[in-house]
Design a protein around this motif. Sequence first.
Motif, mmCIF file in Angstrom:
data_model
loop_
_atom_site.group_PDB
_atom_site.id
_atom_site.type_symbol
_atom_site.label_atom_id
_atom_site.label_comp_id
_atom_site.label_asym_id
_atom_site.label_seq_id
_atom_site.Cartn_x
_atom_site.Cartn_y
_atom_site.Cartn_z
ATOM 1 N N ILE A 157 0.752 -1.178 -0.016
ATOM 2 C CA ILE A 157 0.035 0.101 0.145
ATOM 3 C C ILE A 157 1.034 1.207 -0.134
ATOM 4 O O ILE A 157 0.588 2.281 -0.920
ATOM 5 C CB ILE A 157 -0.748 -0.069 1.120
ATOM 6 C CG1 ILE A 157 -1.846 -1.094 1.234
ATOM 7 C CG2 ILE A 157 -1.767 1.260 1.447
ATOM 8 C CD1 ILE A 157 -2.904 -1.346 2.379
ATOM 9 N N ILE A 158 2.048 1.161 0.860
ATOM 10 C CA ILE A 158 2.746 2.538 0.508
ATOM 11 C C ILE A 158 3.422 2.504 -0.537
ATOM 12 O O ILE A 158 3.313 3.930 -1.005
ATOM 13 C CB ILE A 158 3.889 2.116 1.836
ATOM 14 C CG1 ILE A 158 3.284 2.121 3.354
ATOM 15 C CG2 ILE A 158 4.986 3.209 1.866
ATOM 16 C CD1 ILE A 158 4.307 1.612 4.287
ATOM 17 N N TYR A 159 4.095 1.629 -0.995
ATOM 18 C CA TYR A 159 4.774 1.877 -2.520
ATOM 19 C C TYR A 159 4.088 2.126 -3.627
ATOM 20 O O TYR A 159 4.183 3.151 -4.353
ATOM 21 C CB TYR A 159 5.687 0.741 -2.587
ATOM 22 C CG TYR A 159 6.955 0.708 -1.858
ATOM 23 C CD1 TYR A 159 7.887 1.568 -2.087
ATOM 24 C CD2 TYR A 159 7.231 -0.329 -0.807
ATOM 25 C CE1 TYR A 159 9.041 1.603 -1.639
ATOM 26 C CE2 TYR A 159 8.349 -0.011 -0.143
ATOM 27 C CZ TYR A 159 9.180 0.807 -0.387
ATOM 28 O OH TYR A 159 10.271 0.914 0.105
ATOM 29 N N ALA A 160 2.564 1.553 -3.491
ATOM 30 C CA ALA A 160 1.702 1.711 -4.416
ATOM 31 C C ALA A 160 1.172 3.363 -4.257
ATOM 32 O O ALA A 160 0.921 3.870 -5.497
ATOM 33 C CB ALA A 160 0.547 0.909 -4.324
ATOM 34 N N SER A 161 0.919 3.704 -3.266
ATOM 35 C CA SER A 161 0.374 4.987 -3.198
ATOM 36 C C SER A 161 1.454 6.325 -3.419
ATOM 37 O O SER A 161 1.101 7.218 -4.157
ATOM 38 C CB SER A 161 -0.267 5.313 -1.792
ATOM 39 O OG SER A 161 0.644 5.007 -0.655
ATOM 40 N N THR A 162 2.650 6.062 -2.830
ATOM 41 C CA THR A 162 3.514 7.037 -3.162
ATOM 42 C C THR A 162 4.205 6.883 -4.801
ATOM 43 O O THR A 162 4.219 7.947 -5.282
ATOM 44 C CB THR A 162 4.846 6.635 -2.167
ATOM 45 O OG1 THR A 162 5.271 5.325 -2.552
ATOM 46 C CG2 THR A 162 4.393 6.921 -0.827
ATOM 47 N N GLY A 163 3.792 5.664 -5.266
ATOM 48 C CA GLY A 163 4.398 5.560 -6.807
ATOM 49 C C GLY A 163 3.162 6.439 -7.583
ATOM 50 O O GLY A 163 3.804 6.970 -8.440
ATOM 51 N N VAL A 164 1.900 6.213 -7.240
ATOM 52 C CA VAL A 164 0.939 6.821 -8.278
ATOM 53 C C VAL A 164 0.787 8.227 -7.735
ATOM 54 O O VAL A 164 0.641 9.061 -8.766
ATOM 55 C CB VAL A 164 -0.411 6.156 -7.637
ATOM 56 C CG1 VAL A 164 -1.457 7.119 -8.291
ATOM 57 C CG2 VAL A 164 -0.506 4.889 -8.317
ATOM 58 N N GLU A 165 0.934 8.638 -6.507
ATOM 59 C CA GLU A 165 1.355 10.129 -6.209
ATOM 60 C C GLU A 165 2.415 10.866 -7.096
ATOM 61 O O GLU A 165 2.239 11.947 -7.582
ATOM 62 C CB GLU A 165 1.203 10.309 -4.788
ATOM 63 C CG GLU A 165 1.401 11.771 -4.121
ATOM 64 C CD GLU A 165 1.493 11.986 -2.837
ATOM 65 O OE1 GLU A 165 1.312 13.086 -2.429
ATOM 66 O OE2 GLU A 165 1.877 10.975 -2.219
ATOM 67 N N LYS A 166 3.642 10.126 -7.089
ATOM 68 C CA LYS A 166 4.670 10.638 -7.854
ATOM 69 C C LYS A 166 4.205 10.841 -9.430
ATOM 70 O O LYS A 166 4.677 11.585 -10.114
ATOM 71 C CB LYS A 166 5.851 9.767 -7.710
ATOM 72 C CG LYS A 166 6.524 9.784 -6.419
ATOM 73 C CD LYS A 166 7.789 8.912 -6.109
ATOM 74 C CE LYS A 166 8.681 9.210 -5.066
ATOM 75 N NZ LYS A 166 7.816 8.749 -3.703
ATOM 76 N N MET A 167 3.616 9.843 -9.776
ATOM 77 C CA MET A 167 3.206 9.829 -11.107
ATOM 78 C C MET A 167 2.213 10.998 -11.706
ATOM 79 O O MET A 167 2.437 11.377 -12.662
ATOM 80 C CB MET A 167 2.738 8.524 -11.577
ATOM 81 C CG MET A 167 3.373 7.429 -11.476
ATOM 82 S SD MET A 167 2.717 5.781 -12.079
ATOM 83 C CE MET A 167 2.098 6.234 -13.954
#
Length: 320
Positions: A189-199
């Motif tokens: 959840i952490i990496y998916a949310s931060t990755g999408v936010e970065k995108m």
Amino acid sequence: MSAVTTWKVLAGQRLAAFVSAPSSPQPLGVFRIGVASLLLAQAWTLAGSLPELLGNRGLVPWSVSEPLASSVLPRLDVMVGALAPLGVSQEAGIHGVTLLYVLSLVGLLLGFRTRLSAVVAWALHTALLNSISFFAYGVETFAHISLFYCVVMPVGAAFSFDAGAGRTSSAPTAAATLSLRVLQLHLCIIYASTGVEKMLGPTWRDGTVLWDVLMQPQYGQFDFAWLASVPWVVKLATWGTLVVEVGYVVCIWPRRTRALWVLMTLGMHLGIAVMMGLWLFSGIMALLTFAAFGWNLFAEALTDRVRAAVLLPFHSDPAR
């Protein structure tokens, strides 16, 4: 029984096995040792700055920090104030509280009375974090979550004095599996949310955000001006970070890609530590991935190497 019913039964059985089939508590033991070690290292680096960080006459006086603190959580000034009627000075109270925090981390590190040590460490970390929220950043948040996990998970069942003394068992349990799954899913959840936010950020999509970060004096540990002549390096590193974080939730589970993604994630955090100086933050994030997904791979590889080293002389000597 219809095909749909059969599929549902099989899916339910696999889900039950996924979260409750007994497994080794070793990854949780590695997680405990790593968390305690990193927080002890942090305490060591801050030991000489306690009056400035925590004192009433420090960088942020209590009159300023108190309104920023939560009223329902413990605070250092309240704890020190409660000791004042006993003749304990403010400085002695601060040192006493922080010493107890360090001792609880040592107990957690060694796995000695693990649950009690974890509860004390988490409670005191709560008070300290609530008292100096002005200075807090990502590492404190993840450290606090990790200490809470140490309270509720069987982290003392492996590599601990408690296990050696027979106060707990190192045998595979369903609780160890469920705890590991919680940790793994939390990371996804952490990496998916931060990755999408970065995108969603334009500087991440055009590949220039790392240039902006490395040019800031508080983050750039070296002179990275030379990157201006090779902009493709910055773009590659930026987009590579996006690939690691967005792909984490998909590629960390299959065995064929797990080892690669663990190594890529550890490498990403090593790069953050070296280039930006965020050693503690990078350390705790790398630890989470290594304990949750990497330890079993490492242990299996190490076991295979040892087995091969032991059996090699017997295979190479025909007389045996």
